[in-house]
Motif scaffolding. Structure first.
Motif, PDB file in Angstrom:
ATOM      1  N   LEU A  38    -112.567 -73.531-114.034  1.00 39.95           N
ATOM      2  CA  LEU A  38    -112.543 -72.368-113.712  1.00 39.95           C
ATOM      3  C   LEU A  38    -113.551 -71.505-113.035  1.00 39.95           C
ATOM      4  O   LEU A  38    -113.238 -70.567-112.146  1.00 39.95           O
ATOM      5  N   MET A  39    -114.634 -71.583-113.289  1.00 38.75           N
ATOM      6  CA  MET A  39    -115.573 -70.800-112.693  1.00 38.75           C
ATOM      7  C   MET A  39    -115.871 -71.261-111.307  1.00 38.75           C
ATOM      8  O   MET A  39    -116.137 -70.673-110.306  1.00 38.75           O
ATOM      9  N   GLY A  40    -115.719 -72.734-111.033  1.00 38.44           N
ATOM     10  CA  GLY A  40    -116.041 -73.431-109.708  1.00 38.44           C
ATOM     11  C   GLY A  40    -114.850 -72.895-108.849  1.00 38.44           C
ATOM     12  O   GLY A  40    -115.175 -72.423-107.738  1.00 38.44           O
ATOM     13  N   ARG A  41    -113.645 -72.619-109.330  1.00 39.62           N
ATOM     14  CA  ARG A  41    -112.479 -71.984-108.616  1.00 39.62           C
ATOM     15  C   ARG A  41    -113.029 -70.525-108.243  1.00 39.62           C
ATOM     16  O   ARG A  41    -112.768 -70.190-107.205  1.00 39.62           O
ATOM     17  N   ASP A  42    -113.276 -69.699-109.066  1.00 41.10           N
ATOM     18  CA  ASP A  42    -113.659 -68.417-109.050  1.00 41.10           C
ATOM     19  C   ASP A  42    -114.866 -68.183-108.065  1.00 41.10           C
ATOM     20  O   ASP A  42    -114.866 -67.349-107.111  1.00 41.10           O
ATOM     21  N   LEU A  43    -115.867 -68.974-108.152  1.00 50.19           N
ATOM     22  CA  LEU A  43    -116.888 -68.884-106.986  1.00 50.19           C
ATOM     23  C   LEU A  43    -116.442 -69.197-105.570  1.00 50.19           C
ATOM     24  O   LEU A  43    -116.689 -68.492-104.852  1.00 50.19           O
ATOM     25  N   ARG A  44    -115.602 -70.287-105.639  1.00 51.42           N
ATOM     26  CA  ARG A  44    -115.085 -70.660-104.208  1.00 51.42           C
ATOM     27  C   ARG A  44    -114.208 -69.358-103.893  1.00 51.42           C
ATOM     28  O   ARG A  44    -114.487 -68.906-102.476  1.00 51.42           O
ATOM     29  N   GLY A  45    -113.466 -68.628-104.811  1.00 52.77           N
ATOM     30  CA  GLY A  45    -112.874 -67.599-104.367  1.00 52.77           C
ATOM     31  C   GLY A  45    -113.685 -66.402-103.735  1.00 52.77           C
ATOM     32  O   GLY A  45    -113.428 -65.828-102.649  1.00 52.77           O
ATOM     33  N   VAL A  46    -114.558 -66.147-104.567  1.00 52.22           N
ATOM     34  CA  VAL A  46    -115.482 -65.193-104.252  1.00 52.22           C
ATOM     35  C   VAL A  46    -116.254 -65.542-102.708  1.00 52.22           C
ATOM     36  O   VAL A  46    -116.530 -64.783-101.891  1.00 52.22           O
ATOM     37  N   TYR A  47    -116.635 -66.824-102.659  1.00 51.84           N
ATOM     38  CA  TYR A  47    -117.422 -67.012-101.641  1.00 51.84           C
ATOM     39  C   TYR A  47    -116.558 -66.805-100.344  1.00 51.84           C
ATOM     40  O   TYR A  47    -117.249 -66.343 -99.168  1.00 51.84           O
ATOM     41  N   LYS A  48    -115.393 -67.304-100.292  1.00 45.71           N
ATOM     42  CA  LYS A  48    -114.406 -67.078 -99.150  1.00 45.71           C
ATOM     43  C   LYS A  48    -113.742 -65.670 -98.894  1.00 45.71           C
ATOM     44  O   LYS A  48    -113.038 -65.633 -98.144  1.00 45.71           O
ATOM     45  N   GLN A  49    -114.164 -64.864 -99.964  1.00 43.44           N
ATOM     46  CA  GLN A  49    -113.755 -63.408 -99.889  1.00 43.44           C
ATOM     47  C   GLN A  49    -112.220 -63.240-100.207  1.00 43.44           C
ATOM     48  O   GLN A  49    -111.617 -62.757 -99.312  1.00 43.44           O
ATOM     49  N   MET A  50    -111.446 -64.319-100.962  1.00 44.33           N
ATOM     50  CA  MET A  50    -110.207 -64.172-101.137  1.00 44.33           C
ATOM     51  C   MET A  50    -109.762 -63.148-101.994  1.00 44.33           C
ATOM     52  O   MET A  50    -110.403 -62.624-102.848  1.00 44.33           O
ATOM     53  N   ASP A  51    -108.555 -62.733-101.823  1.00 38.67           N
ATOM     54  CA  ASP A  51    -107.872 -61.800-102.908  1.00 38.67           C
ATOM     55  C   ASP A  51    -107.512 -62.405-103.992  1.00 38.67           C
ATOM     56  O   ASP A  51    -107.731 -63.838-104.133  1.00 38.67           O
ATOM     57  N   LYS A  52    -107.100 -61.797-105.082  1.00 40.91           N
ATOM     58  CA  LYS A  52    -107.202 -62.581-106.379  1.00 40.91           C
ATOM     59  C   LYS A  52    -106.172 -63.401-106.489  1.00 40.91           C
ATOM     60  O   LYS A  52    -106.127 -64.612-106.644  1.00 40.91           O
ATOM     61  N   GLU A  53    -104.764 -63.291-105.666  1.00 46.04           N
ATOM     62  CA  GLU A  53    -103.735 -64.164-105.872  1.00 46.04           C
ATOM     63  C   GLU A  53    -104.142 -65.498-105.147  1.00 46.04           C
ATOM     64  O   GLU A  53    -103.713 -66.507-105.450  1.00 46.04           O
ATOM     65  N   GLU A  54    -104.647 -65.219-103.968  1.00 47.94           N
ATOM     66  CA  GLU A  54    -105.025 -66.427-103.112  1.00 47.94           C
ATOM     67  C   GLU A  54    -106.140 -67.478-103.853  1.00 47.94           C
ATOM     68  O   GLU A  54    -106.048 -68.496-104.089  1.00 47.94           O
ATOM     69  N   ALA A  55    -107.090 -66.680-104.580  1.00 44.62           N
ATOM     70  CA  ALA A  55    -108.334 -67.452-105.370  1.00 44.62           C
ATOM     71  C   ALA A  55    -107.370 -67.996-106.595  1.00 44.62           C
ATOM     72  O   ALA A  55    -107.963 -69.155-106.886  1.00 44.62           O
ATOM     73  N   LEU A  56    -106.448 -67.366-107.109  1.00 41.52           N
ATOM     74  CA  LEU A  56    -105.960 -68.039-108.471  1.00 41.52           C
ATOM     75  C   LEU A  56    -105.032 -69.205-108.054  1.00 41.52           C
ATOM     76  O   LEU A  56    -104.809 -70.087-108.824  1.00 41.52           O
ATOM     77  N   ARG A  57    -104.802 -69.196-106.858  1.00 40.87           N
ATOM     78  CA  ARG A  57    -104.012 -70.700-106.402  1.00 40.87           C
ATOM     79  C   ARG A  57    -104.889 -71.832-105.974  1.00 40.87           C
ATOM     80  O   ARG A  57    -104.489 -72.954-105.910  1.00 40.87           O
ATOM     81  N   LEU A  58    -106.346 -71.680-106.059  1.00 37.38           N
ATOM     82  CA  LEU A  58    -107.165 -72.677-105.599  1.00 37.38           C
ATOM     83  C   LEU A  58    -107.226 -73.889-107.025  1.00 37.38           C
ATOM     84  O   LEU A  58    -106.970 -73.213-108.171  1.00 37.38           O
ATOM     85  N   GLY A  59    -107.292 -74.984-106.336  1.00 35.94           N
ATOM     86  CA  GLY A  59    -107.365 -75.980-107.590  1.00 35.94           C
ATOM     87  C   GLY A  59    -108.436 -75.765-108.647  1.00 35.94           C
ATOM     88  O   GLY A  59    -109.748 -75.379-108.150  1.00 35.94           O
ATOM     89  N   VAL A  60    -108.286 -76.351-109.963  1.00 36.59           N
ATOM     90  CA  VAL A  60    -109.225 -76.368-110.830  1.00 36.59           C
ATOM     91  C   VAL A  60    -109.532 -77.638-111.091  1.00 36.59           C
ATOM     92  O   VAL A  60    -108.389 -78.379-111.768  1.00 36.59           O
ATOM     93  N   SER A  61    -110.358 -78.408-110.827  1.00 34.76           N
ATOM     94  CA  SER A  61    -110.774 -79.760-110.783  1.00 34.76           C
ATOM     95  C   SER A  61    -111.814 -80.087-111.967  1.00 34.76           C
ATOM     96  O   SER A  61    -112.985 -79.231-111.615  1.00 34.76           O
ATOM     97  N   GLN A  62    -112.026 -81.133-112.645  1.00 35.81           N
ATOM     98  CA  GLN A  62    -113.065 -81.508-113.434  1.00 35.81           C
ATOM     99  C   GLN A  62    -113.733 -82.742-112.775  1.00 35.81           C
ATOM    100  O   GLN A  62    -115.118 -82.984-113.151  1.00 35.81           O
ATOM    101  N   ASN A  63    -113.347 -83.028-111.667  1.00 34.12           N
ATOM    102  CA  ASN A  63    -114.153 -84.221-111.202  1.00 34.12           C
ATOM    103  C   ASN A  63    -114.420 -84.168-109.719  1.00 34.12           C
ATOM    104  O   ASN A  63    -114.233 -84.962-108.827  1.00 34.12           O
ATOM    105  N   THR A  64    -114.771 -83.010-109.425  1.00 34.86           N
ATOM    106  CA  THR A  64    -114.871 -82.470-107.921  1.00 34.86           C
ATOM    107  C   THR A  64    -116.220 -81.792-107.780  1.00 34.86           C
ATOM    108  O   THR A  64    -116.434 -80.915-108.513  1.00 34.86           O
ATOM    109  N   PHE A  65    -116.833 -82.217-106.667  1.00 40.22           N
ATOM    110  CA  PHE A  65    -117.948 -81.447-106.189  1.00 40.22           C
ATOM    111  C   PHE A  65    -117.595 -80.528-104.852  1.00 40.22           C
ATOM    112  O   PHE A  65    -116.702 -81.063-104.185  1.00 40.22           O
ATOM    113  N   PHE A  66    -118.267 -79.469-104.688  1.00 43.79           N
ATOM    114  CA  PHE A  66    -117.575 -78.626-103.483  1.00 43.79           C
ATOM    115  C   PHE A  66    -119.208 -78.418-102.942  1.00 43.79           C
ATOM    116  O   PHE A  66    -120.201 -77.859-103.673  1.00 43.79           O
TER     117      PHE A  66
END
Length: 83
Positions: A38-66
């Motif tokens: 969840l924090m990985g998703r939120d960091l990506r959303g903040v980094y890309k300056q996404m609005d809340k709804e867009e950021a909440l649609r990002l995938g939440v993965s436990q086996n991924t590096f970004f």
């Protein structure tokens, strides 16, 4: 829409904390961060300056590096065999 994990931080509080942290490392050449999905998703959303709804649609993965670099996000997944 209210986003809050149980009795902990609200989505807005997480975004504020993530924004402050990202701003604090903006002049650091390389940083490695390990977090839960969840924090990985939120960091990506903040980094890309996404609005809340867009950021909440990002995938939440436990086996991924970004890799976050120059306003781009690259995704690297790994596979493993269970024991």
């Amino acid at each position: 829409m209210v986003f809050q994990i149980s009795r902990w931080e609200s989505y807005d509080a997480v975004v504020e904390r993530a924004s402050k942290w990202l701003n604090s490392i903006k002049d650091v050449e390389k940083v490695i961060v390990i977090s839960y999905g969840l924090m990985g998703r939120d960091l990506r959303g903040v980094y890309k300056q996404m609005d809340k709804e867009e950021a909440l649609r990002l995938g939440v993965s436990q086996n991924t590096f970004f890799k976050l670099n120059n306003q781009n996000i690259e995704q690297f997944c790994y596979e493993y065999e269970e024991f």
